[in-house]
Design a protein around this motif. Structure first.
Motif, PDB file in Angstrom:
ATOM      1  N   GLN A 171      65.368 -12.713   6.321  1.00 42.57           N
ATOM      2  CA  GLN A 171      64.530 -11.436   5.446  1.00 42.57           C
ATOM      3  C   GLN A 171      63.765 -11.123   6.548  1.00 42.57           C
ATOM      4  O   GLN A 171      62.916 -12.062   7.169  1.00 42.57           O
ATOM      5  CB  GLN A 171      63.805 -12.144   4.235  1.00 42.57           C
ATOM      6  N   THR A 177      62.460 -17.222   5.658  1.00 43.48           N
ATOM      7  CA  THR A 177      63.187 -17.033   4.130  1.00 43.48           C
ATOM      8  C   THR A 177      64.307 -16.383   4.730  1.00 43.48           C
ATOM      9  O   THR A 177      64.481 -15.352   5.447  1.00 43.48           O
ATOM     10  CB  THR A 177      62.214 -16.178   3.597  1.00 43.48           C
ATOM     11  N   ILE A 179      68.112 -14.375   2.419  1.00 43.66           N
ATOM     12  CA  ILE A 179      68.557 -13.930   1.465  1.00 43.66           C
ATOM     13  C   ILE A 179      69.919 -14.412   1.404  1.00 43.66           C
ATOM     14  O   ILE A 179      70.891 -14.295   2.135  1.00 43.66           O
ATOM     15  CB  ILE A 179      68.695 -12.152   1.409  1.00 43.66           C
ATOM     16  N   HIS A 188      66.545 -16.208  -2.868  1.00 44.49           N
ATOM     17  CA  HIS A 188      65.695 -16.318  -1.709  1.00 44.49           C
ATOM     18  C   HIS A 188      65.835 -17.679  -1.437  1.00 44.49           C
ATOM     19  O   HIS A 188      65.695 -18.757  -2.099  1.00 44.49           O
ATOM     20  CB  HIS A 188      64.227 -16.121  -2.178  1.00 44.49           C
ATOM     21  N   ASN A 190      64.344 -20.398   1.135  1.00 46.33           N
ATOM     22  CA  ASN A 190      63.115 -20.782   2.073  1.00 46.33           C
ATOM     23  C   ASN A 190      63.285 -21.947   2.790  1.00 46.33           C
ATOM     24  O   ASN A 190      63.575 -23.229   2.341  1.00 46.33           O
ATOM     25  CB  ASN A 190      61.856 -20.895   1.296  1.00 46.33           C
ATOM     26  N   LEU A 201      66.122 -14.130  -7.039  1.00 46.13           N
ATOM     27  CA  LEU A 201      65.448 -12.883  -6.900  1.00 46.13           C
ATOM     28  C   LEU A 201      65.872 -11.995  -7.816  1.00 46.13           C
ATOM     29  O   LEU A 201      65.252 -11.484  -8.434  1.00 46.13           O
ATOM     30  CB  LEU A 201      65.927 -12.499  -5.442  1.00 46.13           C
ATOM     31  N   THR A 259      60.904  -6.650  -3.203  1.00 45.75           N
ATOM     32  CA  THR A 259      60.930  -8.076  -2.850  1.00 45.75           C
ATOM     33  C   THR A 259      60.640  -8.807  -4.252  1.00 45.75           C
ATOM     34  O   THR A 259      60.814  -9.954  -4.240  1.00 45.75           O
ATOM     35  CB  THR A 259      59.526  -8.200  -2.061  1.00 45.75           C
TER      36      THR A 259
END
Length: 416
Positions: A171, A177, A179, A188, A190, A201, A259
């Motif tokens: 991202q 982060t 996608i 998402h 992380n 998301l 987002t």
């Protein structure tokens, strides 16, 4: 002959469609449907060659590649290549600068942190940080911009060690982060801590009868599940300003979400899906059976798969072949075959061709605001394997000896 590898102002936009929902008292966010032109505007594919590396005639040892699994650019135009374990060995990340000069290698085969057991993809952030997914470690090796090992990010559950999130995209607006996709959800991912964290998301459209598309656990039969032909895949990429562009149906329709996962625009072109015939079904079943029979497990040079693991792999292959023999089919071939977002934010949308055709389909190019720019005609251009800054685009091919070749071109300003 090279062989392909693969598995801005609204004036030219055409008529703007209806609003699906009215914002305001209802609290429902508006989704603007934008109808793009039906007729293709041909684009020339005469790109500037920047450099070409690899092949059996490689001039230097560093570009004698084994199996390029994945690649990505950083913000300085350096290209990182995952030359991963395969029948010829390998297991490293190769860094090449914006002119094609070798910068460094990092990573190697091994059992410890920063050492690969079964590396399947890499993700490159703009600052040069790199994550390498290793399915046998059930973790991601994270390296700093200089290629020095930083830490491991553990996968909470990876089932049988099979890749769980192919096609991860960094991202652009949020460090650490990514996608990704889980079933038909866009998520998402992380990687800021030692354990990977995932949150949904948005939920993409799911065809009837395919509602349960999340991770599968239990017996091997449960993990494999049913095999469907021409199911509309959830295609996606990260937008440069945050959010995601995705396609989830058989039609030519691209959805733009912010987002928070709220869809703001649906871009459409009036392209009809191809009907699936009995001949199409037979050819697709045979193609998948052949591909599965020829699929090999990547084993580092000098190592062997333990007998217990080999038995599981053999059983998995047998169950998968049986599922392909009994596969079901959707009635149409989805119009969109691939979707990518360039470094500067343009959308590249590759359309399908007749099943079984060897040449790539047309590629439609849209500006970041949805304006239709034009189309590269069918057979003229492959979808790039990676987009970089300053119009760089990398293409992966093989030479006549099946040795990987990477060609980096510079795109014209209007399609970057």
């Amino acid at each position: 002959m090279h062989q392909r590898l693969r598995p801005s102002a609204i004036g030219a936009m055409g008529a703007v469609g209806v609003v699906l929902a009215i914002a305001g008292a209802t609290g429902i966010r508006a989704q603007e449907v934008v109808d793009l032109p039906a007729e293709d505007l041909p684009l020339p594919a005469d790109f500037e060659l920047v450099y070409r590396i690899g092949s059996a005639d490689a001039a230097a040892r560093w570009e004698e590649f084994s199996t390029i699994r994945s690649m990505g650019f950083d913000g300085a135009g350096n290209l990182r290549l995952l030359d991963a374990p395969g029948t010829g060995g390998g297991g490293r990340v190769v860094v090449v600068d914006a002119t094609g000069r070798h910068v460094r290698d990092f990573g190697r085969i091994g059992e410890g942190p920063g050492e690969f057991r079964a590396a399947v993809q890499l993700i490159v952030w703009a600052d040069g940080r790199t994550a390498v997914e290793d399915v046998m470690h059930q973790a991601y090796h994270v390296f700093d911009p200089n290629g020095d090992f930083d830490r491991m990010v553990r996968e909470v559950s990876a089932g049988f060690g099979i890749t769980t999130r192919p096609g991860l995209r960094p991202q652009r607006t949020d460090a650490w982060t990514l996608i990704g996709r889980s079933g038909r959800s866009i998520v998402h991912v992380n990687m800021s801590s030692d354990d990977l964290a995932e949150r949904t998301l948005l939920e993409a459209w799911t065809p009837a009868g395919r509602e349960d598309q999340g991770p599968r656990f239990g017996d091997i039969e449960d993990v494999v599940g049913e095999v469907w032909g021409f199911e509309p895949e959830v295609l996606y990429d990260a937008l440069t300003a945050g959010g995601v562009a995705f396609a989830d149906s058989s039609a030519w329709a691209i959805k733009l979400a912010d987002t928070l996962g709220e869809v703001s625009h649906i871009l459409r072109r009036p392209m009809r899906p191809l009907p699936v015939t009995e001949e199409t079904r037979r050819a697709e079943r045979e193609r998948r059976l052949e591909a599965r029979r020829n699929q090999e497990v990547a084993v580092p040079a000098g190592q062997q798969v333990p007998p217990t693991a080999q038995a599981i792999l053999d059983r998995f292959r047998s169950v998968h072949l049986e599922a392909i023999e009994n596969m079901q089919f959707f009635p149409e071939v989805p119009v969109i075959a691939a979707l990518r977002v360039t470094w500067d934010g343009n959308l590249w949308v590759e359309r399908s061709t007749e099943p079984g055709e060897g040449e790539p389909g047309p590629i439609d190019v849209l500006a970041p605001d949805g304006r239709y720019i034009g189309t590269f005609p069918a057979g003229r251009l492959e979808m790039p394997d990676a987009f970089g800054p300053d119009g760089l685009a990398a293409f992966l091919e093989t030479d006549e000896f099946d040795v990987p070749v990477i060609t980096v071109m510079r795109l014209p300003q209007n399609v970057r």
